[in-house]
Scaffold this active site. Structure first.
Site, PDB file in Angstrom:
ATOM      1  N   CYS A 175       0.849  -1.188   0.000  1.00 44.49           N
ATOM      2  CA  CYS A 175       0.000   0.000   0.000  1.00 44.49           C
ATOM      3  C   CYS A 175       0.885   1.239   0.000  1.00 44.49           C
ATOM      4  O   CYS A 175       1.912   1.280   0.702  1.00 44.49           O
ATOM      5  CB  CYS A 175      -0.905   0.025   1.224  1.00 44.49           C
ATOM      6  N   ASP A 307      -6.532  10.384  -4.845  1.00 41.65           N
ATOM      7  CA  ASP A 307      -5.878   9.413  -3.973  1.00 41.65           C
ATOM      8  C   ASP A 307      -4.558   9.020  -4.634  1.00 41.65           C
ATOM      9  O   ASP A 307      -4.335   9.281  -5.808  1.00 41.65           O
ATOM     10  CB  ASP A 307      -6.787   8.186  -3.782  1.00 41.65           C
ATOM     11  N   ASN A 308      -3.674   8.406  -3.853  1.00 39.31           N
ATOM     12  CA  ASN A 308      -2.417   7.885  -4.376  1.00 39.31           C
ATOM     13  C   ASN A 308      -1.595   8.960  -5.078  1.00 39.31           C
ATOM     14  O   ASN A 308      -1.169   8.806  -6.228  1.00 39.31           O
ATOM     15  CB  ASN A 308      -2.689   6.698  -5.308  1.00 39.31           C
TER      16      ASN A 308
END
Length: 901
Positions: A175, A307-308
């Site tokens: 992750c 996100d990310n």
């Protein structure tokens, strides 16, 4: 060593430790390196019916996964969530409460699993509910390949398995938030707190994506491949993209996987089909795959954009909400993993007893790199980086490279012998003398990959807390009972770790010395502005309340509600609540913490002790937290969209700009024949959630929709943008930034005023018969006025008189002007309409200047009985409302005749 505090055992590696420059050693028979059962000369079919017949020709032993547990079950905390069909391992540490399921294994348990992580302990990152797919439906699961392709494809899983070659290889997934807890201790990010176990490795079986894309034939202009899953989320379906040339490159190893460690995918890991992208962050490996879209641009999916990403370190969480262009900048998107490492042994709080006869201790841990690169060195320092010691590294992944070209495993060809890229983590170890540990203050590790990229000494803090990879530091404490080791943090809200300890002691974790004062360094005192905390409880209240008792008060008689675990009786405030009694009735019997804290002022919080009656007991808190998360997908469609106690989602379908800073946001309701269900003059609550933290932004609005309109909801909203002088509106800017297709939550109705028609209205449940409305508004304050005015003007039998005074700065600021003018046209006998501008243009012929005392006196005057009962409706900026209140009370108007929306 104290066995109670240490890991259960050292990791089961595929080979003994060896320096990077030497070839891998033969497999260790004591490890989890095992040979599959063999059948010389046999060929394994890839037909779905034959997938479990692992008749495999073996040339050499290589690691196989630990067996899955057979006693997992649906855990009690999941029974009342949408995941009530998913069996899970109770050892997993929940990082985001009960739901959604985001977990990591205890670090020692993960390490002890060895090179391959069991399906039970593999980390999980879910954004919402896990799609439910029955075993009987797995082979019928279909997906599409579409977009910029000459031959669009629709396949089910059975066809994918039977028509394409199947391959198997190990891949480490990580992750992007791995080790984020360290960043959150330094300064809170917008992400939840992963420890150092957001990493796992499994054997994945499936189809190389390039084989499928070749049949679809992407166009020459295509550059990206977008993936979309079946997990329906607040901001649409989860999706992201990677570059097309990566998908076509066999060295990248991107696959459509349907097996994990020889078993069908577990629901948490994408059952029945997912993408696996080696060497990149786990967020790109979309689960529950439904669509593959070939495009010429990166994905416009909400989760790909918001996100990310690693935004520049100077962007703080508050600023980030108002920077849509920054989020969309692909330079900040994360794809390849960065180089990282962590120490697993000694474990956190492990001890070495002084009576121990051992003279050395073996420090162990993991390391990984990204983009197919190999970790080429791991170094340990016991003197804060002045000198370094080279650790041994083992690469269990290399064992698979020695298999024969056609060797098969779990129904797929073991596709590793030709490949030079690295998809997996490696393990490192170093034998250190006990005397050296006694002389040291800490153990620190750093790794380097083959491009000579080395872990940095210091942290790069960013708003999402991703890709955290500074040196991993384990502190050594010298105590009477020997040595005690302390890791940087513990995952989730678990206390512990030297970072938390140092910060609580006033240390500055950003001082370049891990928050500790170096010799000769002046004391650095970090003075944090104290947070003003308002006590919302009554000191002498000690009553414990159960959920059964709370739910006896979930109606309109003695409505009780919960905020932060404390119970309040709203009965005494039913008349005085600005949002009307309906607001309290809607919260009755519920946990209203989120809505209360998002909407109410500090003054409102200071009033709460007057209504405090007790504390909800712990069991009831847990039951209440789970009670409203059940989603009934089979429920019959409702005729009315709004619900008073439950949030309902609508999809943003259009934005229409009506002024430089104002737009009409149109939402599609749940079905085309559904009505909103909002009484005239009342409001609804809108809720947006931060896509990472799930923090709620909640505001009340009055839509401009006709209450008889079906299938649609129209809300006129003025967007308050940031300026150098002031912060803008959190909700309005968030709404402005969201894309069409985004979900927004609604609840209602709320408000103490309702217009029933023909002069009849209710205020806090009391009926009034009005002969004249005096309507005063400014800017977007027109919306509640608009609703009432339209009701009066459209009913030919409604003889209620209306005086509308609408004040704005410039002519372009007059909202809904065309609609209002059209309403009044032909109804001049019952409506007087006045517009006033404080900064009029040269062509303006209406009133000029701010709405003043003189205007109010001239047009509204003093209340007289000859005119019948009158009511003043006011909605606008705070300054306007204050002016109206002081002027009208001075003219003799009663407070009960002044209604502020």
């Amino acid at each position: 060593m104290d066995p109670i505090q240490s890991p259960k055992s050292t990791p089961k590696l595929a080979s003994s430790a060896f320096p990077a420059q030497f070839p891998p050693s033969p497999p260790d028979s004591s490890s989890n390196t095992r040979a599959p059962s063999s059948d010389a000369g046999s060929v394994v079919s890839s037909h779905p019916d034959d997938l479990d017949k692992d008749t495999t020709r073996v040339s050499r032993a290589y690691p196989l996964p630990p067996a899955s547990r057979n006693d997992n079950q649906v855990l009690p905390q999941d029974l009342k969530t949408p995941d009530n069909h998913v069996e899970r391992d109770p050892r997993l540490i929940r990082l985001t409460g009960v739901h959604p399921f985001n977990v990591e294994a205890p670090l020692s348990d993960l390490f002890n699993d060895g090179f391959l992580t069991s399906n039970d302990l593999h980390y999980v990152r879910n954004h919402g509910a896990v799609p439910k797919v029955e075993d009987s439906e797995v082979m019928d699961w279909d997906f599409t390949v579409e977009g910029m392709v000459e031959h669009p494809i629709k396949l089910n899983l059975a066809e994918l398995i039977s028509e394409y070659e199947q391959v198997t290889y190990p891949v480490t997934l990580v992750c992007a938030g791995n080790r984020r807890k360290e960043q959150n201790v330094v300064r809170k990010t917008k992400g939840f707190s992963w420890g150092a176990a957001g990493v796992s490795t499994a054997l994945w079986t499936g189809t190389v994506i390039g084989d499928v894309l070749k049949k679809a034939m992407p166009s020459r202009r295509a550059r990206y491949v977008c993936f979309e899953g079946a997990d329906k989320l607040p901001n649409g379906y989860y999706g992201t993209s990677v570059k097309l040339n990566w998908c076509m490159d066999p060295n990248r190893g991107i696959m459509l996987a349907h097996r994990m460690n020889g078993e069908a995918l577990h629901p948490d890991h994408g059952k029945p089909l997912r993408i696996i992208i080696p060497g990149q962050i786990g967020g790109r490996s979309v689960k529950w795959l439904k669509r593959i879209i070939v495009t010429d641009q990166p994905s416009d999916n909400w989760y790909h954009i918001y996100d990310n990403r690693v935004l520049p370190t100077m962007v703080d969480p508050e600023q980030s909400a108002n920077l849509p262009d920054t989020w969309k900048d692909e330079r900040y998107a994360i794809y390849d993993l960065n180089t990282n490492s962590a120490t697993c042994s000694p474990a956190h709080e492990e001890r070495i007893s002084p009576s121990s006869v051992q003279e050395t201790y073996t420090v162990r841990g993991y390391a990984y790199a990204g983009g197919g690169k190999r970790v080429t060195r791991v170094e340990i320092t016991l003197d804060k980086g002045k000198t370094w010691i080279l650790a041994n590294i083992s690469y269990p992944e290399d064992e698979y490279r020695l298999a024969d070209d056609e060797e098969r495993l779990y129904g797929g060809r073991l596709d590793m012998s030709w490949r030079e890229t690295c998809f997996c983590w490696c393990f490192w170890d170093l034998e250190v003398s006990i005397a050296s540990l006694q002389d040291a203050d800490d153990i620190m590790v750093r790794a380097m990959d083959e491009s000579m990229m080395v872990q940095p000494r210091d942290m790069y803090w960013s708003v999402l807390g991703m890709m955290n990879n500074p040196w991993f530091r384990v502190v050594i404490h010298k105590e009477a009972h020997g040595l005690r080791f302390e890791h940087p943090t513990q995952p989730a809200l678990m206390p512990g770790g030297w970072m938390e300890r140092v910060k609580k002691a006033g240390g500055n974790l950003s001082n370049g010395n891990w928050g500790e004062k170096a010799a000769g360094e002046e004391e650095v005192v970090v003075v944090e502005e104290p947070v003003k905390e308002i006590c919302m409880t009554k000191k002498d209240v000690s009553r414990s309340i159960t959920i059964d008792e709370l739910r006896k008060h979930d109606g309109e008689v003695e409505p009780w509600f919960v905020v932060n675990g404390e119970v309040y009786d709203g009965t005494k405030f039913l008349e005085g609540h600005p949002g009307g009694a309906a607001s309290i009735f809607g919260a009755a019997g519920q946990d209203a913490t989120e809505e209360f804290l998002a909407i109410h002022s500090e003054n409102a919080k200071a009033m709460m002790p007057d209504y405090h009656i007790g504390t909800l007991d712990q069991a009831s808190r847990e039951a209440l937290a789970k009670g409203d998360t059940v989603i009934d997908e089979n429920a019959a469609p409702r005729d009315i969209f709004l619900q008073s106690k439950t949030w309902t989602r609508a999809i943003l379908s259009a934005k229409k700009k009506v002024s430089p800073d104002t737009k009409i946001f149109t939402f599609d309701l749940e079905h085309a024949s559904q009505t909103v269900g909002l009484p005239i003059g009342q409001h609804l609550l809108m809720r947006l959630r931060d896509p990472v933290t799930r923090e709620a932004i909640i505001r009340a609005y009055t839509p401009i929709s006709e209450n008889s309109e079906v299938g649609k909801l129209h809300v006129l909203i003025k967007v308050y943008y940031d300026t150098p002088e002031r912060k803008g509106g959190k909700m309005t800017q968030a709404l402005d930034a969201i894309p069409v297709g985004h979900f927004v939550d609604f609840k209602g109705p709320t408000g103490k005023f309702e217009y029933l028609g023909r002069g009849v209205c209710t205020i806090s449940g009391k009926q009034r018969n009005i002969k004249r409305f005096i309507m005063i508004c400014g800017g977007s304050g027109i919306t509640p006025i608009f609703q009432v005015l339209r009701a009066v003007m459209k009913d030919p039998e409604d003889s209620t008189q209306c005086l509308v005074m609408n004040g704005n700065r410039i002519e372009e600021d007059i909202l809904c002007r065309e609609e209002i003018d059209a309403m009044v046209l032909g109804n001049e006998h019952k409506c007087r309409l006045l517009y006033s501008l404080s900064k009029p243009g040269p062509d303006w012929t209406g009133l000029k200047g701010r709405m003043s005392k003189e205007l109010f006196e001239a047009e509204a005057g003093s209340p007289t009985s000859s005119q019948g009962e009158q009511l003043v409706l006011v909605c606008g900026p705070e300054a306007l409302e204050k002016s109206v209140h002081s002027t009208f009370t001075a003219m003799g108007w009663r407070d009960e005749d002044l209604l502020f929306f």
